[in-house]
Scaffold this motif. Structure first.
Motif, PDB file in Angstrom:
ATOM      1  N   ALA A 214      11.821  64.277 -73.383  1.00  0.00           N
ATOM      2  CA  ALA A 214      12.842  63.516 -72.347  1.00  0.00           C
ATOM      3  C   ALA A 214      13.287  64.653 -71.385  1.00  0.00           C
ATOM      4  O   ALA A 214      13.497  65.542 -71.599  1.00  0.00           O
ATOM      5  N   GLY A 215      13.416  64.133 -70.120  1.00  0.00           N
ATOM      6  CA  GLY A 215      14.201  65.177 -69.026  1.00  0.00           C
ATOM      7  C   GLY A 215      12.819  65.659 -68.029  1.00  0.00           C
ATOM      8  O   GLY A 215      13.545  66.174 -67.081  1.00  0.00           O
ATOM      9  N   MET A 216      11.840  65.512 -68.311  1.00  0.00           N
ATOM     10  CA  MET A 216      10.741  66.088 -67.561  1.00  0.00           C
ATOM     11  C   MET A 216      10.360  64.870 -66.393  1.00  0.00           C
ATOM     12  O   MET A 216       9.952  65.217 -65.413  1.00  0.00           O
ATOM     13  N   VAL A 217      10.471  63.477 -66.637  1.00  0.00           N
ATOM     14  CA  VAL A 217      10.075  62.727 -65.558  1.00  0.00           C
ATOM     15  C   VAL A 217      11.136  61.579 -65.581  1.00  0.00           C
ATOM     16  O   VAL A 217      11.945  61.198 -66.631  1.00  0.00           O
ATOM     17  N   ILE A 218      11.691  61.097 -64.231  1.00  0.00           N
ATOM     18  CA  ILE A 218      12.507  60.034 -63.892  1.00  0.00           C
ATOM     19  C   ILE A 218      11.788  59.133 -63.375  1.00  0.00           C
ATOM     20  O   ILE A 218      10.719  59.166 -62.666  1.00  0.00           O
ATOM     21  N   GLY A 219      12.207  57.647 -63.472  1.00  0.00           N
ATOM     22  CA  GLY A 219      11.829  56.446 -63.186  1.00  0.00           C
ATOM     23  C   GLY A 219      12.773  55.994 -61.870  1.00  0.00           C
ATOM     24  O   GLY A 219      13.491  56.894 -61.674  1.00  0.00           O
ATOM     25  N   ARG A 220      12.444  55.012 -61.215  1.00  0.00           N
ATOM     26  CA  ARG A 220      13.141  54.710 -59.979  1.00  0.00           C
ATOM     27  C   ARG A 220      14.398  54.368 -60.357  1.00  0.00           C
ATOM     28  O   ARG A 220      15.226  54.462 -59.280  1.00  0.00           O
ATOM     29  N   ASP A 221      14.620  53.975 -61.630  1.00  0.00           N
ATOM     30  CA  ASP A 221      16.187  53.843 -61.780  1.00  0.00           C
ATOM     31  C   ASP A 221      17.071  55.035 -62.108  1.00  0.00           C
ATOM     32  O   ASP A 221      18.187  55.118 -62.680  1.00  0.00           O
ATOM     33  N   GLY A 222      16.354  56.138 -62.023  1.00  0.00           N
ATOM     34  CA  GLY A 222      17.224  57.361 -62.449  1.00  0.00           C
ATOM     35  C   GLY A 222      17.094  57.835 -63.789  1.00  0.00           C
ATOM     36  O   GLY A 222      17.716  58.852 -64.166  1.00  0.00           O
ATOM     37  N   ARG A 223      16.326  57.185 -64.868  1.00  0.00           N
ATOM     38  CA  ARG A 223      16.324  57.217 -66.276  1.00  0.00           C
ATOM     39  C   ARG A 223      15.087  58.158 -66.779  1.00  0.00           C
ATOM     40  O   ARG A 223      14.246  57.834 -65.866  1.00  0.00           O
ATOM     41  N   ALA A 224      15.296  58.766 -67.690  1.00  0.00           N
ATOM     42  CA  ALA A 224      14.024  59.560 -68.060  1.00  0.00           C
ATOM     43  C   ALA A 224      12.970  58.802 -68.731  1.00  0.00           C
ATOM     44  O   ALA A 224      13.330  57.772 -69.436  1.00  0.00           O
ATOM     45  N   MET A 225      11.755  59.230 -68.468  1.00  0.00           N
ATOM     46  CA  MET A 225      10.689  58.304 -69.048  1.00  0.00           C
ATOM     47  C   MET A 225       9.926  59.261 -70.098  1.00  0.00           C
ATOM     48  O   MET A 225       9.775  60.409 -69.820  1.00  0.00           O
ATOM     49  N   THR A 226       9.386  58.661 -71.018  1.00  0.00           N
ATOM     50  CA  THR A 226       8.905  59.531 -72.200  1.00  0.00           C
ATOM     51  C   THR A 226       7.373  59.237 -72.686  1.00  0.00           C
ATOM     52  O   THR A 226       6.696  59.948 -73.097  1.00  0.00           O
ATOM     53  N   ASP A 227       7.244  57.641 -72.407  1.00  0.00           N
ATOM     54  CA  ASP A 227       5.869  56.972 -72.593  1.00  0.00           C
ATOM     55  C   ASP A 227       4.533  58.017 -71.740  1.00  0.00           C
ATOM     56  O   ASP A 227       4.625  57.340 -70.422  1.00  0.00           O
ATOM     57  N   SER A 228       3.881  58.580 -72.100  1.00  0.00           N
ATOM     58  CA  SER A 228       2.831  59.395 -71.257  1.00  0.00           C
ATOM     59  C   SER A 228       1.897  58.709 -70.411  1.00  0.00           C
ATOM     60  O   SER A 228       1.693  58.819 -69.346  1.00  0.00           O
ATOM     61  N   GLU A 229       1.301  57.513 -71.184  1.00  0.00           N
ATOM     62  CA  GLU A 229       0.377  56.622 -70.352  1.00  0.00           C
ATOM     63  C   GLU A 229       1.277  55.888 -69.205  1.00  0.00           C
ATOM     64  O   GLU A 229       0.773  55.752 -68.350  1.00  0.00           O
ATOM     65  N   ALA A 230       2.465  55.226 -69.716  1.00  0.00           N
ATOM     66  CA  ALA A 230       3.184  54.702 -68.458  1.00  0.00           C
ATOM     67  C   ALA A 230       3.505  55.641 -67.442  1.00  0.00           C
ATOM     68  O   ALA A 230       3.589  55.206 -66.329  1.00  0.00           O
ATOM     69  N   ILE A 231       4.048  56.759 -67.789  1.00  0.00           N
ATOM     70  CA  ILE A 231       4.252  58.089 -66.655  1.00  0.00           C
ATOM     71  C   ILE A 231       3.083  58.173 -65.766  1.00  0.00           C
ATOM     72  O   ILE A 231       3.349  58.110 -64.438  1.00  0.00           O
ATOM     73  N   LEU A 232       1.954  58.439 -66.278  1.00  0.00           N
ATOM     74  CA  LEU A 232       0.835  58.508 -65.354  1.00  0.00           C
ATOM     75  C   LEU A 232       0.414  57.283 -64.358  1.00  0.00           C
ATOM     76  O   LEU A 232       0.364  57.352 -63.380  1.00  0.00           O
ATOM     77  N   LYS A 233       0.493  56.140 -65.022  1.00  0.00           N
ATOM     78  CA  LYS A 233       0.550  55.201 -64.186  1.00  0.00           C
ATOM     79  C   LYS A 233       1.737  55.055 -63.239  1.00  0.00           C
ATOM     80  O   LYS A 233       1.264  54.673 -62.029  1.00  0.00           O
ATOM     81  N   ALA A 234       2.851  55.167 -63.402  1.00  0.00           N
ATOM     82  CA  ALA A 234       3.971  55.110 -62.617  1.00  0.00           C
ATOM     83  C   ALA A 234       3.844  56.061 -61.660  1.00  0.00           C
ATOM     84  O   ALA A 234       4.355  55.999 -60.517  1.00  0.00           O
ATOM     85  N   LEU A 235       3.650  57.302 -62.032  1.00  0.00           N
ATOM     86  CA  LEU A 235       3.437  58.270 -60.914  1.00  0.00           C
ATOM     87  C   LEU A 235       2.135  57.832 -60.087  1.00  0.00           C
ATOM     88  O   LEU A 235       2.642  58.104 -58.709  1.00  0.00           O
TER      89      LEU A 235
END
Length: 380
Positions: A214-235
Motif C-alpha cells: 500500500a502507498g505505491m499506487v493510487i487510483g483515480r479516486d486518490g486511494r491506494a491500490m494493492t491488487d497487482s494484476e488490477a494495478i497493471l490493467k489500471a495503469l
C-alpha cells in the motif's frame, strides 16, 4: 523472493532452482535469433537481461524476456533488426534514431561512441529517439566505470507517474542513474526509478501472486491500490498511477520525485527531438498496439580530465567507507552503499546461475518447444 543479507553477505535462503548462466544465456540468445534478432545483437540483448539478474534486479532480467521483448516482436511493435541512424555526430555529442529497434542494441552502439569521445575530450553526451526498452539503466552507466569513467543515464517510459497533486499517469518511471568508479572491487551504482516503485516490480509481484504494498499506487479516486494484476490493467487504461519518490502530495516531499521524473522526461525527449508522455503509451487511438518510441540520454565524464582517475577512485572510496563505518541504527545488521548489494548478489550467484520461479519456468519451456531448441533445464 526478497534477497536478505547479513554481515557476511547474502543469506542463502533461495528455494527456486538455478539455471546456469551459460545455459540461460545460450537459450535466450537462440530465442532472440529465432525471432529475427541478428546474432551479435542477440548476444547484447541477452547480456543486458542476465546482468539484471546477476545484480538481483529480477524485475528487469529474465522475467521480462518474453513479455517485454519476444511478445512485442511477435506483435510487430518492436523491430528485431535495429537500424540505428546517427543524426548528429560531433567530437563530444551523438544524436541517434533507433527506428523502433532493440533499445539495448542502440544504446550499446551509442555508448561505445561516447566512451571513445570522452577518453579523448573528457566529456561526451548522447541521446536516442524512437527506441524501446533498454534494460537496466545501470548497465550503460557501468560501461563507463569499466573504463574508469563516470556514467549517467536516463530514459522515459510509458506513462505511469502522476504529478504531485494529480491522479493522471503522465510520466514514465524514468530512472536517473549514476555509476562512479571507486578504488574498491565494485563501483558506486545508483540505479533507481523516480517513482516510488516501477512497473517492472509490480509485474514481478503479479507474476508471483503477490500484492503491491500500500502507498505505491493510487487510483483515480486518490486511494491506494494493492491488487497487482488490477494495478497493471489500471495503469494501462490510465485508471491508476505510481506515486513519485517521496510519496503522494508534499508532506513526504513527493514533489522531489516528480521534479526528477520531469528532468528525465525532458532530457530523454528534447535533446533528440523525440516523443514524450502520453505519446509513449504503445497504443493507437483504436486500442491496437504500436511501437513505444522511447528516448534515452547518456553522459560520460572522464575523471582524468579533472583530479585524475586514481584520485577520484580513492576519494570516492574514502567517502563510501566512511558511510559504511558510521553508527548503525539499533537492530541494523550493516550499512550498505549504493552498488554494494548488487556486488554481493553477483558474488553469491556467480557459480549458481539465475533463479527461476514457476511462471518463468513455464515461459522457458514454451519458448523452447515453440522453436524446437535442444535445451533441458535443471527444473525439469
Amino acid at each position: 523472493m526478497a534477497i536478505q543479507f547479513d554481515e557476511n553477505g547474502v543469506i542463502d535462503n533461495e528455494t527456486r532452482p538455478f539455471v546456469p548462466w551459460e545455459t540461460a544465456g545460450g537459450f535466450m540468445t537462440d530465442v532472440f535469433r529465432a525471432v529475427g534478432v541478428p546474432g551479435e545483437d542477440a548476444e547484447i540483448c541477452t547480456d543486458v537481461l542476465l546482468e539484471s539478474d546477476r545484480r538481483g534486479v529480477e524485475s528487469h532480467g529474465c522475467n521480462r524476456f518474453k513479455p517485454i521483448y519476444i511478445d512485442r516482436i511477435d506483435a510487430g511493435i518492436l523491430r528485431p533488426v535495429t537500424e540505428l541512424e546517427i543524426l548528429k555526430d560531433t567530437p563530444t555529442t551523438v544524436v541517434a534514431d533507433a527506428h523502433d529497434g532493440m533499445g539495448m542494441v542502440a544504446s550499446r552502439r551509442v555508448m561505445e561512441m561516447l566512451l571513445e569521445k570522452a577518453s579523448r575530450y573528457g566529456l561526451a553526451m548522447g541521446a536516442i529517439r524512437n527506441s524501446s526498452h533498454y534494460g537496466i539503466a545501470g548497465y550503460w552507466t557501468t560501461m563507463a566505470t569499466d573504463r574508469g569513467m563516470i556514467g549517467i543515464s536516463g530514459t522515459n517510459a510509458r506513462p505511469s507517474i502522476a504529478p504531485t497533486f494529480g491522479v493522471d499517469n503522465m510520466m514514465g518511471t524514468n530512472p536517473l542513474t549514476f555509476s562512479l568508479p571507486t578504488d574498491e572491487g565494485f563501483p558506486f551504482i545508483l540505479d533507481c526509478a523516480t517513482s516510488i516503485t516501477q512497473r517492472g516490480k509490480i509485474e514481478f509481484f503479479a507474476r508471483n501472486g503477490r500484492d503491491t504494498p500500500a502507498g505505491m499506487v493510487i487510483g483515480r479516486d486518490g486511494r491506494a491500490m494493492t491488487d497487482s494484476e488490477a494495478i497493471l490493467k489500471a495503469l494501462t487504461e490510465g485508471e491508476a498511477s505510481l506515486a513519485p519518490l517521496g510519496g503522494i502530495g508534499e508532506e513526504l516531499a513527493g514533489y522531489k520525485g516528480y521534479g526528477y521524473a520531469a528532468v528525465v522526461e525532458i532530457l530523454s525527449t528534447a535533446l533528440a527531438d523525440g516523443l514524450f508522455m502520453k505519446e509513449l503509451t504503445g497504443k493507437n487511438p483504436d486500442g491496437s498496439g504500436r511501437p513505444y518510441h522511447l528516448g534515452h540520454f547518456f553522459l560520460v565524464i572522464n575523471p582524468e580530465f579533472f583530479s585524475g582517475e586514481d584520485v577520484f577512485r580513492k576519494k570516492t572510496g574514502d567517502i563510501l567507507r566512511a558511510l559504511r563505518s558510521s553508527a548503525k541504527a539499533p537492530g541494523a545488521v550493516r550499512i550498505f552503499t549504493p552498488g554494494e548489494k548488487a556486488h554481493l548478489i553477483r558474488e553469491y550467484r556467480k557459480n549458481r546461475g539465475v533463479p527461476v520461479g514457476k511462471s518463468l519456468q513455464k515461459e522457458f519451456r514454451e519458448l523452447r518447444d515453440r522453436f524446437s531448441l535442444p535445451y533441458r533445464f535443471p527444473f525439469e
